[in-house]
Design a protein around this motif. Structure first.
Motif, PDB file in Angstrom:
ATOM      1  N   ARG A 123     -14.046  39.676  32.004  1.00  0.00           N
ATOM      2  CA  ARG A 123     -13.672  40.315  32.689  1.00  0.00           C
ATOM      3  C   ARG A 123     -14.395  41.443  33.032  1.00  0.00           C
ATOM      4  O   ARG A 123     -13.905  42.018  31.712  1.00  0.00           O
ATOM      5  CB  ARG A 123     -12.003  40.486  32.815  1.00  0.00           C
ATOM      6  CG  ARG A 123     -11.489  40.877  34.297  1.00  0.00           C
ATOM      7  CD  ARG A 123     -11.899  40.051  35.444  1.00  0.00           C
ATOM      8  NE  ARG A 123     -11.039  40.060  36.604  1.00  0.00           N
ATOM      9  CZ  ARG A 123     -11.281  39.934  37.832  1.00  0.00           C
ATOM     10  NH1 ARG A 123     -12.499  38.909  37.721  1.00  0.00           N
ATOM     11  NH2 ARG A 123     -10.558  39.918  39.120  1.00  0.00           N
ATOM     12  N   ARG A 124     -15.269  41.981  34.388  1.00  0.00           N
ATOM     13  CA  ARG A 124     -15.166  43.860  33.730  1.00  0.00           C
ATOM     14  C   ARG A 124     -14.239  44.761  34.749  1.00  0.00           C
ATOM     15  O   ARG A 124     -13.831  44.059  35.165  1.00  0.00           O
ATOM     16  CB  ARG A 124     -16.711  43.806  34.597  1.00  0.00           C
ATOM     17  CG  ARG A 124     -17.883  42.577  33.561  1.00  0.00           C
ATOM     18  CD  ARG A 124     -18.899  42.633  33.454  1.00  0.00           C
ATOM     19  NE  ARG A 124     -20.094  41.776  33.249  1.00  0.00           N
ATOM     20  CZ  ARG A 124     -20.744  42.371  32.001  1.00  0.00           C
ATOM     21  NH1 ARG A 124     -20.932  43.203  31.750  1.00  0.00           N
ATOM     22  NH2 ARG A 124     -21.642  41.174  31.453  1.00  0.00           N
ATOM     23  N   ASP A 125     -14.577  45.603  34.761  1.00  0.00           N
ATOM     24  CA  ASP A 125     -14.397  46.834  34.910  1.00  0.00           C
ATOM     25  C   ASP A 125     -14.618  47.725  36.394  1.00  0.00           C
ATOM     26  O   ASP A 125     -16.275  47.433  35.705  1.00  0.00           O
ATOM     27  CB  ASP A 125     -14.128  47.988  33.703  1.00  0.00           C
ATOM     28  CG  ASP A 125     -13.726  49.392  34.046  1.00  0.00           C
ATOM     29  OD1 ASP A 125     -14.353  49.977  34.502  1.00  0.00           O
ATOM     30  OD2 ASP A 125     -12.072  49.515  33.899  1.00  0.00           O
ATOM     31  N   VAL A 126     -14.535  47.753  37.121  1.00  0.00           N
ATOM     32  CA  VAL A 126     -14.790  48.276  38.069  1.00  0.00           C
ATOM     33  C   VAL A 126     -15.396  49.481  38.578  1.00  0.00           C
ATOM     34  O   VAL A 126     -16.567  49.693  39.060  1.00  0.00           O
ATOM     35  CB  VAL A 126     -13.574  48.611  39.323  1.00  0.00           C
ATOM     36  CG1 VAL A 126     -12.616  49.324  39.576  1.00  0.00           C
ATOM     37  CG2 VAL A 126     -14.213  48.003  40.718  1.00  0.00           C
ATOM     38  N   LEU A 135     -23.461  46.755  46.966  1.00  0.00           N
ATOM     39  CA  LEU A 135     -21.887  46.429  47.652  1.00  0.00           C
ATOM     40  C   LEU A 135     -22.649  47.431  49.508  1.00  0.00           C
ATOM     41  O   LEU A 135     -21.669  46.868  50.169  1.00  0.00           O
ATOM     42  CB  LEU A 135     -21.167  47.684  47.118  1.00  0.00           C
ATOM     43  CG  LEU A 135     -21.010  46.265  45.908  1.00  0.00           C
ATOM     44  CD1 LEU A 135     -19.406  48.086  45.003  1.00  0.00           C
ATOM     45  CD2 LEU A 135     -19.852  45.786  46.159  1.00  0.00           C
ATOM     46  N   ASN A 136     -23.293  48.237  49.802  1.00  0.00           N
ATOM     47  CA  ASN A 136     -23.804  48.814  50.733  1.00  0.00           C
ATOM     48  C   ASN A 136     -24.437  48.161  51.280  1.00  0.00           C
ATOM     49  O   ASN A 136     -23.578  47.609  52.980  1.00  0.00           O
ATOM     50  CB  ASN A 136     -24.018  50.161  50.391  1.00  0.00           C
ATOM     51  CG  ASN A 136     -23.948  51.383  49.652  1.00  0.00           C
ATOM     52  OD1 ASN A 136     -22.778  51.612  49.812  1.00  0.00           O
ATOM     53  ND2 ASN A 136     -24.469  52.422  49.923  1.00  0.00           N
ATOM     54  N   LEU A 137     -25.259  47.108  51.258  1.00  0.00           N
ATOM     55  CA  LEU A 137     -25.756  45.950  51.737  1.00  0.00           C
ATOM     56  C   LEU A 137     -24.693  44.920  52.228  1.00  0.00           C
ATOM     57  O   LEU A 137     -24.622  44.567  53.655  1.00  0.00           O
ATOM     58  CB  LEU A 137     -25.901  45.684  50.891  1.00  0.00           C
ATOM     59  CG  LEU A 137     -27.643  46.028  50.704  1.00  0.00           C
ATOM     60  CD1 LEU A 137     -28.718  45.759  49.772  1.00  0.00           C
ATOM     61  CD2 LEU A 137     -28.799  45.741  52.340  1.00  0.00           C
ATOM     62  N   LEU A 138     -23.707  44.525  51.621  1.00  0.00           N
ATOM     63  CA  LEU A 138     -22.451  43.556  51.221  1.00  0.00           C
ATOM     64  C   LEU A 138     -20.947  44.200  52.505  1.00  0.00           C
ATOM     65  O   LEU A 138     -20.630  43.111  52.406  1.00  0.00           O
ATOM     66  CB  LEU A 138     -22.375  42.837  50.709  1.00  0.00           C
ATOM     67  CG  LEU A 138     -23.727  42.188  49.545  1.00  0.00           C
ATOM     68  CD1 LEU A 138     -23.319  42.194  48.279  1.00  0.00           C
ATOM     69  CD2 LEU A 138     -24.135  40.926  49.872  1.00  0.00           C
ATOM     70  N   ALA A 139     -21.282  45.866  52.667  1.00  0.00           N
ATOM     71  CA  ALA A 139     -20.108  45.857  53.209  1.00  0.00           C
ATOM     72  C   ALA A 139     -19.413  45.788  54.376  1.00  0.00           C
ATOM     73  O   ALA A 139     -18.847  45.329  54.962  1.00  0.00           O
ATOM     74  CB  ALA A 139     -20.108  47.688  52.822  1.00  0.00           C
ATOM     75  N   LEU A 180     -15.512  42.755  42.640  1.00  0.00           N
ATOM     76  CA  LEU A 180     -15.688  42.647  44.018  1.00  0.00           C
ATOM     77  C   LEU A 180     -16.960  42.537  45.052  1.00  0.00           C
ATOM     78  O   LEU A 180     -16.845  43.288  45.925  1.00  0.00           O
ATOM     79  CB  LEU A 180     -16.669  44.715  43.494  1.00  0.00           C
ATOM     80  CG  LEU A 180     -16.124  45.786  43.337  1.00  0.00           C
ATOM     81  CD1 LEU A 180     -17.071  46.548  41.976  1.00  0.00           C
ATOM     82  CD2 LEU A 180     -14.823  46.107  43.922  1.00  0.00           C
ATOM     83  N   LEU A 181     -17.108  41.603  44.155  1.00  0.00           N
ATOM     84  CA  LEU A 181     -17.766  39.759  45.373  1.00  0.00           C
ATOM     85  C   LEU A 181     -17.454  38.873  45.621  1.00  0.00           C
ATOM     86  O   LEU A 181     -16.950  38.810  44.052  1.00  0.00           O
ATOM     87  CB  LEU A 181     -18.821  40.745  45.083  1.00  0.00           C
ATOM     88  CG  LEU A 181     -20.578  40.936  45.290  1.00  0.00           C
ATOM     89  CD1 LEU A 181     -21.877  40.933  44.155  1.00  0.00           C
ATOM     90  CD2 LEU A 181     -20.483  41.542  46.434  1.00  0.00           C
ATOM     91  N   MET A 182     -17.966  37.837  46.175  1.00  0.00           N
ATOM     92  CA  MET A 182     -17.369  36.514  46.731  1.00  0.00           C
ATOM     93  C   MET A 182     -18.146  36.454  47.014  1.00  0.00           C
ATOM     94  O   MET A 182     -19.437  36.030  47.964  1.00  0.00           O
ATOM     95  CB  MET A 182     -15.998  36.583  47.365  1.00  0.00           C
ATOM     96  CG  MET A 182     -14.001  37.630  47.243  1.00  0.00           C
ATOM     97  SD  MET A 182     -13.936  37.651  45.641  1.00  0.00           S
ATOM     98  CE  MET A 182     -13.603  35.196  45.782  1.00  0.00           C
ATOM     99  N   ASP A 206     -15.735  42.530  48.612  1.00  0.00           N
ATOM    100  CA  ASP A 206     -14.299  42.486  48.495  1.00  0.00           C
ATOM    101  C   ASP A 206     -13.931  44.129  47.960  1.00  0.00           C
ATOM    102  O   ASP A 206     -14.007  44.154  46.630  1.00  0.00           O
ATOM    103  CB  ASP A 206     -14.299  41.095  47.990  1.00  0.00           C
ATOM    104  CG  ASP A 206     -12.020  41.525  48.027  1.00  0.00           C
ATOM    105  OD1 ASP A 206     -10.993  41.838  48.523  1.00  0.00           O
ATOM    106  OD2 ASP A 206     -11.590  39.989  46.891  1.00  0.00           O
ATOM    107  N   LEU A 207     -13.295  44.738  48.659  1.00  0.00           N
ATOM    108  CA  LEU A 207     -14.293  46.543  48.542  1.00  0.00           C
ATOM    109  C   LEU A 207     -12.039  46.646  48.013  1.00  0.00           C
ATOM    110  O   LEU A 207     -12.070  47.522  47.759  1.00  0.00           O
ATOM    111  CB  LEU A 207     -14.495  48.095  49.174  1.00  0.00           C
ATOM    112  CG  LEU A 207     -15.798  46.608  49.735  1.00  0.00           C
ATOM    113  CD1 LEU A 207     -16.294  47.631  50.833  1.00  0.00           C
ATOM    114  CD2 LEU A 207     -17.091  46.882  48.189  1.00  0.00           C
TER     115      LEU A 207
END
Length: 102
Positions: A2-5, A18-22, A54-56, A69-70
């Motif tokens: 499990r990684r840290d955000v 994340l910007n692309l997928l927001a 942060l992603l699904m 998933d922000l």
């Protein structure tokens, strides 16, 4: 693992993903098309973002689609809020000082 955000958003490529997928869901190829790095490198970034929540990633037929998933970014916002308040107080004090002494 499990990684840290914070670890996830430390990398500029992951922030751009994340910007692309927001606002839209994209498949892995569509994401990779936006970068000048290899598909395996993009997959590694996707894996890290997924591991920290942060992603699904969902499978649709032969394609894997990613969506952001922000909600986990709230943790970052809360952590930075304490420093924002600190600097706002310092700048307010400086403004008061300058008003009195100019």
């Amino acid at each position: 693992m499990r990684r840290d955000v914070f670890q996830a958003i430390a990398d500029p490529t992951r922030r751009e993903i994340l910007n692309l997928l927001a606002y839209k869901e994209l498949n892995l190829n569509a994401i990779a098309d936006n970068f000048d790095i290899s598909r395996p490198a993009i997959s590694k970034h996707i894996r890290i973002l997924t591991e920290c929540g942060l992603l699904m990633v969902t499978q649709q037929g032969r394609e894997r689609y990613c969506r952001a998933d922000l909600r986990k970014l709230k943790e970052v916002a809360e952590w930075t809020a304490q420093y924002r308040e600190f600097w706002n107080n310092k700048l307010d004090a400086l403004g008061d000082f300058l008003e009195k002494n100019i």
